[in-house]
Design a protein around this motif. Structure first.
Motif, PDB file in Angstrom:
ATOM      1  N   PHE A 143       1.689   5.921  -3.022  1.00 48.88           N
ATOM      2  CA  PHE A 143       2.654   6.937  -3.667  1.00 48.88           C
ATOM      3  C   PHE A 143       2.956   6.798  -5.150  1.00 48.88           C
ATOM      4  CE2 PHE A 143       6.582   9.132  -3.957  1.00 48.88           C
ATOM      5  CZ  PHE A 143       6.710  10.061  -3.483  1.00 48.88           C
ATOM      6  N   TYR A 144       2.964   5.657  -5.840  1.00 51.27           N
ATOM      7  CA  TYR A 144       2.783   6.153  -7.181  1.00 51.27           C
ATOM      8  C   TYR A 144       1.882   6.399  -7.317  1.00 51.27           C
ATOM      9  CZ  TYR A 144       3.502   4.907 -11.867  1.00 51.27           C
ATOM     10  OH  TYR A 144       3.588   4.871 -12.553  1.00 51.27           O
ATOM     11  N   LYS A 145       0.482   5.694  -7.083  1.00 47.37           N
ATOM     12  CA  LYS A 145      -0.309   6.202  -8.127  1.00 47.37           C
ATOM     13  C   LYS A 145      -1.423   7.724  -8.029  1.00 47.37           C
ATOM     14  CE  LYS A 145      -5.189   4.138  -8.653  1.00 47.37           C
ATOM     15  NZ  LYS A 145      -6.316   3.198  -7.920  1.00 47.37           N
ATOM     16  N   ASN A 146      -0.498   7.952  -6.001  1.00 46.30           N
ATOM     17  CA  ASN A 146      -1.383   8.644  -6.381  1.00 46.30           C
ATOM     18  C   ASN A 146      -1.330  10.582  -6.762  1.00 46.30           C
ATOM     19  OD1 ASN A 146      -2.104  11.514  -3.447  1.00 46.30           O
ATOM     20  ND2 ASN A 146      -3.798  10.807  -4.533  1.00 46.30           N
ATOM     21  N   LEU A 147       0.465  10.196  -6.923  1.00 47.70           N
ATOM     22  CA  LEU A 147       1.273  11.486  -7.139  1.00 47.70           C
ATOM     23  C   LEU A 147       1.997  11.377  -8.690  1.00 47.70           C
ATOM     24  CD1 LEU A 147       2.791  12.063  -3.734  1.00 47.70           C
ATOM     25  CD2 LEU A 147       1.477  13.445  -4.654  1.00 47.70           C
ATOM     26  N   LEU A 148       2.538   9.754  -9.107  1.00 47.68           N
ATOM     27  CA  LEU A 148       3.098   9.941 -10.276  1.00 47.68           C
ATOM     28  C   LEU A 148       2.039   9.758 -11.583  1.00 47.68           C
ATOM     29  CD1 LEU A 148       6.124   8.883  -8.627  1.00 47.68           C
ATOM     30  CD2 LEU A 148       6.085  10.921  -8.923  1.00 47.68           C
ATOM     31  N   TYR A 170      10.345   6.391  -1.398  1.00 44.81           N
ATOM     32  CA  TYR A 170       9.638   7.569  -1.845  1.00 44.81           C
ATOM     33  C   TYR A 170      10.464   8.285  -3.227  1.00 44.81           C
ATOM     34  CZ  TYR A 170       5.947   7.180   1.828  1.00 44.81           C
ATOM     35  OH  TYR A 170       4.787   6.864   2.377  1.00 44.81           O
ATOM     36  N   THR A 171      11.348   8.177  -2.043  1.00 41.68           N
ATOM     37  CA  THR A 171      12.667   8.776  -3.039  1.00 41.68           C
ATOM     38  C   THR A 171      13.212   7.759  -4.377  1.00 41.68           C
ATOM     39  OG1 THR A 171      13.926   9.651  -1.897  1.00 41.68           O
ATOM     40  CG2 THR A 171      15.365   9.612  -3.232  1.00 41.68           C
ATOM     41  N   LYS A 199       1.752  11.509   3.471  1.00 39.61           N
ATOM     42  CA  LYS A 199       1.774  10.330   3.181  1.00 39.61           C
ATOM     43  C   LYS A 199       2.635   9.369   4.160  1.00 39.61           C
ATOM     44  CE  LYS A 199       0.118   9.838  -1.208  1.00 39.61           C
ATOM     45  NZ  LYS A 199      -0.730  10.711  -1.226  1.00 39.61           N
ATOM     46  N   ALA A 200       3.413  10.004   4.827  1.00 41.48           N
ATOM     47  CA  ALA A 200       4.500   9.046   5.882  1.00 41.48           C
ATOM     48  C   ALA A 200       4.041   9.336   6.686  1.00 41.48           C
ATOM     49  CB  ALA A 200       6.377  10.035   5.724  1.00 41.48           C
ATOM     50  N   VAL A 247       1.111  -1.097  -0.064  1.00 37.41           N
ATOM     51  CA  VAL A 247      -0.076  -0.010   0.309  1.00 37.41           C
ATOM     52  C   VAL A 247       1.259   1.278  -0.100  1.00 37.41           C
ATOM     53  CG1 VAL A 247      -1.667   0.808   1.187  1.00 37.41           C
ATOM     54  CG2 VAL A 247      -1.905  -1.086   1.078  1.00 37.41           C
ATOM     55  N   VAL A 248       1.921   1.550   0.746  1.00 34.49           N
ATOM     56  CA  VAL A 248       3.013   2.453   1.070  1.00 34.49           C
ATOM     57  C   VAL A 248       3.365   2.729  -0.824  1.00 34.49           C
ATOM     58  CG1 VAL A 248       4.874   2.731   1.617  1.00 34.49           C
ATOM     59  CG2 VAL A 248       3.845   1.853   3.455  1.00 34.49           C
TER      60      VAL A 248
END
Lengths: 232, 261
Positions: free
Chosen positions: B72-77, B171-172, B98-99, B67-68
């Motif tokens: 992150f990928y789906k919602n931001l990128l 994330y990075t 998110k963190a 989920v982490v």
């Protein structure tokens, strides 16, 4: 007249192509501007640079004299060419989402438009057709009192009857100080609402003119001129 | 605005986690009932129930990291990023919301796992065993000359900072992976492994260094009363430094290198 948008030698290059090549452009407040060009001409790239979704390779883009950032995002209302809705939400969730994040969002106006297009607030975004999602997005975007509306292919995926409703919505919902930029290649449909046009091709500006000038000097419709300029 | 981001982040993820927690608690109670029924007639359903219970706990922990990454990928990128990044919100607020939400679920995972184990195992025998174990642990710690309270707090801080550092690192790596147009997953994974190698190398040099200079300073430095507290403090500092590096790196990439396709 004050500019809402200014591009100075704006350039965007990708590893395998140059999407925008040294664009100089200024757009006045209070206009409806057509950003017209064939597929892959750089329309979306330009809009994404104005939005801050992309970083320029060179040059500057200024919105109301500011570089893209929080302040410019507050005054820009953006309709992308794709679906950006969170699919776990219902219509009423996305309405409160917009209300929570944008101070200029008019909830009553949005609910009113949803009713007119018979979109149920309790419907899940996930189960909607592509066309209905596009309508929802357009309503969200046009329910803001923004200074600059950036509409990327706003009528691409909907039927002709809805197209008219959408164009009426666009014209009926912005105040006279606001600017609307519509990127599209469906020119005949949008022509009647445009004040100015910008022709863009292969990352370069080909022509900037008012619609009246095209009609008077060239004695042509914008659609006819476009077909002539971009003849394959 | 950070408050709003947190609200929607929790809403979006709660619909995944809450059903799992409910399922786990219900299954723990079922197991408790099965175990309390002292008959061999239900041996098979009993072992099946216990198997599902164990599997659920493992699944929750594994799912959390999926989920982490996915969130992150789906919602931001991906496509949703077109909305997320046109909100009048600072890029680092996206990362922080998110963190913090992920941290909350990870800590809740542990709490629910403990509750689940407690529901199945707690009785007068296990309670007294637990008390005994706790006093042995306390004695071990106090032999080193440090208050148990201080060491416990240090462990909790270390865990939280360590989790945050790992989240920022993931994330990075995702953002760097996304810079590639064709091999996003490969580059993301490679970046993460690269970060791990660099971290491990620096850490080993540090340990060797401490051992070397510690010996010069005092050959019995491991026996020093402040050894435990200061090594935990050092670990916390290292985690804080790496968390900050990854946080600023992700923030810089989102601000200056963002190119949504």
């Amino acid at each position: 007249m004050e500019n809402i948008l200014e591009c100075k030698a704006l350039r965007k290059a990708f590893p395998d192509c140059v999407a925008l090549d040294s664009i100089d452009l200024s757009i006045n407040k209070g206009k409806v501007v057509g950003l017209l060009g064939p597929n892959g001409s750089g329309k979306s790239t330009l809009i994404k640079l104005i939005n801050g979704l992309m970083t320029p390779t060179g040059g500057d883009v200024l919105i109301d004299n500011m570089e893209p950032g929080i302040e410019t995002k507050r005054i820009i209302s953006y309709l992308p060419e794709r679906t950006y809705l969170n699919d776990w939400m219902k219509v009423k969730d996305i309405l409160t989402y917009f209300k929570d994040f944008y101070n200029d969002f008019d909830l009553i106006r949005a609910k009113d438009m949803m009713n007119k297009l018979s979109i149920n607030e309790n419907d899940r975004l996930k189960t909607m057709s592509k066309g209905t999602k596009e309508k929802v997005q357009l309503i969200l975007v046009m329910s803001r009192d923004a200074s600059l509306y950036l509409l990327d292919e706003p009528i691409g995926g909907v039927d002709p009857a809805t197209r008219d409703y959408i164009l009426d919505t666009i014209i009926g919902n912005y105040n006279e100080n606001a600017t609307v930029i519509i990127a599209t290649h469906l020119i005949s449909d949008v022509e009647k609402i445009l004040d100015d046009v910008i022709f863009i091709n292969k990352g370069k500006i080909e022509l900037v003119s008012t619609v009246d000038d095209i009609r008077e000097k060239e004695n042509k419709s914008v659609d006819a001129l476009f077909r002539e300029v971009f003849k394959c | 605005m950070l408050k709003n981001l947190l609200k929607y982040e929790i809403k979006a993820t709660a619909r995944i986690f809450v059903p799992f927690y409910l399922f786990l608690i219900v299954f723990s109670i079922i197991n408790r009932i099965f175990i309390s029924m002292n008959t061999s007639a239900i041996d098979i359903p009993r072992s099946i129930a216990l198997g599902i219970w164990g599997f659920t706990i493992i699944a929750i922990f594994v799912m959390t990291w999926i989920v982490v990454i996915q969130r992150f990928y789906k919602n931001l990128l991906s496509d949703e990023g077109y909305l997320s990044f046109t909100l009048p919100v600072k890029a680092h607020h996206h990362v922080i919301s998110k963190a913090l939400t992920s941290l909350m679920w990870i800590l809740l995972n542990f709490i629910f796992a403990i509750i689940a184990i407690a529901i199945i195992t707690l009785n007068s025998d296990t309670i007294s065993m637990l008390k005994e174990g706790l006093s042995v642990f306390q004695e071990m710690i106090s032999q080193t000359g440090t208050p148990v309270f201080v060491v416990s707090i240090q462990f909790i801080i270390l865990a939280i900072v360590g989790i945050l550092s790992n989240l920022f690192k993931i994330y990075t790596a995702i953002i760097i992976g996304n810079l590639s147009s064709k091999h996003k997953i490969l580059l993301g994974l490679g970046t993460y492994i690269g970060f791990e190698i660099v971290e491990q190398t620096i850490f080993s040099f540090l340990l060797v260094g401490i051992g070397y200079f510690g010996d010069i300073f005092d050959p019995n430095f491991i026996m020093h009363p402040s050894y435990l507290v200061s090594s935990l403090l050092l670990l916390i500092c290292i985690s804080l430094i790496s968390a900050s590096i990854y946080f600023f790196l992700s923030n810089w990439l989102l601000n200056d290198k963002l190119d949504l396709e």
